[in-house]
Design a protein around this motif. Structure first.
Motif, PDB file in Angstrom:
ATOM      1  N   LEU A 155     -44.894 -19.081 -13.270  1.00 48.15           N
ATOM      2  CA  LEU A 155     -45.264 -19.582 -14.601  1.00 48.15           C
ATOM      3  C   LEU A 155     -44.446 -20.810 -14.983  1.00 48.15           C
ATOM      4  O   LEU A 155     -44.966 -21.753 -15.586  1.00 48.15           O
ATOM      5  CB  LEU A 155     -45.108 -18.476 -15.640  1.00 48.15           C
ATOM      6  N   GLN A 156     -43.161 -20.821 -14.634  1.00 48.95           N
ATOM      7  CA  GLN A 156     -42.307 -21.986 -14.896  1.00 48.95           C
ATOM      8  C   GLN A 156     -42.817 -23.199 -14.118  1.00 48.95           C
ATOM      9  O   GLN A 156     -42.930 -24.294 -14.664  1.00 48.95           O
ATOM     10  CB  GLN A 156     -40.852 -21.675 -14.514  1.00 48.95           C
ATOM     11  N   GLU A 157     -43.122 -22.988 -12.844  1.00 48.00           N
ATOM     12  CA  GLU A 157     -43.637 -24.085 -12.007  1.00 48.00           C
ATOM     13  C   GLU A 157     -44.972 -24.612 -12.515  1.00 48.00           C
ATOM     14  O   GLU A 157     -45.282 -25.781 -12.349  1.00 48.00           O
ATOM     15  CB  GLU A 157     -43.785 -23.611 -10.557  1.00 48.00           C
ATOM     16  N   ARG A 158     -45.766 -23.751 -13.139  1.00 49.74           N
ATOM     17  CA  ARG A 158     -47.067 -24.139 -13.686  1.00 49.74           C
ATOM     18  C   ARG A 158     -46.943 -24.747 -15.088  1.00 49.74           C
ATOM     19  O   ARG A 158     -47.925 -25.140 -15.688  1.00 49.74           O
ATOM     20  CB  ARG A 158     -47.987 -22.920 -13.744  1.00 49.74           C
ATOM     21  N   GLY A 159     -45.717 -24.748 -15.636  1.00 52.67           N
ATOM     22  CA  GLY A 159     -45.495 -25.281 -16.976  1.00 52.67           C
ATOM     23  C   GLY A 159     -46.019 -24.377 -18.076  1.00 52.67           C
ATOM     24  O   GLY A 159     -46.292 -24.838 -19.185  1.00 52.67           O
ATOM     25  N   GLN A 160     -46.147 -23.071 -17.819  1.00 53.40           N
ATOM     26  CA  GLN A 160     -46.734 -22.148 -18.784  1.00 53.40           C
ATOM     27  C   GLN A 160     -45.752 -21.116 -19.327  1.00 53.40           C
ATOM     28  O   GLN A 160     -46.058 -20.434 -20.302  1.00 53.40           O
ATOM     29  CB  GLN A 160     -47.905 -21.407 -18.136  1.00 53.40           C
ATOM     30  N   LEU A 161     -44.592 -20.978 -18.727  1.00 60.48           N
ATOM     31  CA  LEU A 161     -43.693 -19.886 -19.091  1.00 60.48           C
ATOM     32  C   LEU A 161     -43.228 -19.973 -20.539  1.00 60.48           C
ATOM     33  O   LEU A 161     -43.301 -18.984 -21.277  1.00 60.48           O
ATOM     34  CB  LEU A 161     -42.482 -19.837 -18.151  1.00 60.48           C
TER      35      LEU A 161
END
Length: 170
Positions: A155-161
Motif C-alpha cells: 500500500l505504501q509503494e502504491r501511494g495508498q497507505l
C-alpha cells in the motif's frame, strides 16, 4: 512501473505465513490454526485498495475456509501440489499476467510461484533460501504480523497507505 503499482492479485500461503506454521490438533484429531487479527485487517485494506486476494496452500483445512470466508476471500485453493500451475490457471481465468500478481510464501515449495510473480514476499522467519529469493522480506514472523507488514508495504509503494490509515481518524 514497479511491481506494487502493477499488482492486481495477491495470493498467500497459509502455514508459516497466515499462521505461525505450527500444526495444532485437538484430542480427537481436529486441526486448529491461529490467525492474527492485524494480518486480517491488512488484507482488508489491500482489498479496499482494489487488489484481489487469493489463498493457495498445500494443506486442506476447514478453518482456512472459514477464515477466507470471514475475510471475503473467494479465491481459495487448498490441497494444492503445484501452486504455480494453480496460479497460472487463475491468472488466465482472471485475464491477468504473472507481472500483475504477487505471492507470499515461507518455504522452498513456494519458490516456483514466488519467482514467477511480479511481486513476492516472505515472513522474517521464512526459510533462509526463500528469503534470498523474495522481493520483500518482512521483519515480522509468519502468523505474527508479517502479512500486515507486507500489505502495508504494498500500500505504501502504491501511494495508498496514508489515506487508508487517515480514514480512521475521521
Amino acid at each position: 512501473m514497479n511491481a506494487a503499482t502493477n499488482l492486481k492479485l495477491m495470493a498467500f500461503d497459509v502455514d508459516g505465513v497466515l499462521t505461525d506454521g505450527g500444526l495444532y490438533y485437538t484430542e480427537d484429531g481436529k486441526e486448529l490454526k491461529v490467525f492474527n487479527t492485524l494480518d486480517g485487517h491488512g488484507l482488508k485494506m489491500l482489498q479496499k485498495s482494489g487488489v484481489r486476494l487469493a489463498i493457495i496452500t498445500g494443506r486442506k483445512s476447514g478453518c482456512v475456509a472459514a477464515r477466507a470466508a470471514n475475510l471475503g476471500i473467494d479465491l481459495l485453493f487448498q490441497g494444492v501440489e503445484d501452486k504455480r500451475q494453480v496460479m497460472t490457471e487463475l491468472l488466465q481465468r482472471e485475464g491477468l499476467t504473472f507481472a500483475e500478481a504477487g505471492y507470499m510464501g515461507d518455504d522452498v515449495v513456494d519458490l516456483p510461484i514466488m519467482r514467477a510473480c511480479g511481486f513476492s514476499a516472505a515472513p522474517g522467519n521464512a526459510h533462509d533460501f526463500v528469503k534470498r529469493h523474495a522481493g520483500y522480506v518482512c521483519r515480522q514472523q509468519g502468523g505474527h504480523g508479517a502479512v500486515r507488514e507486507a500489505c502495508e508495504h504494498l500500500l505504501q509503494e502504491r501511494g495508498q497507505l496514508q489515506a487508508l490509515l487517515d480514514a480512521y481518524l475521521q
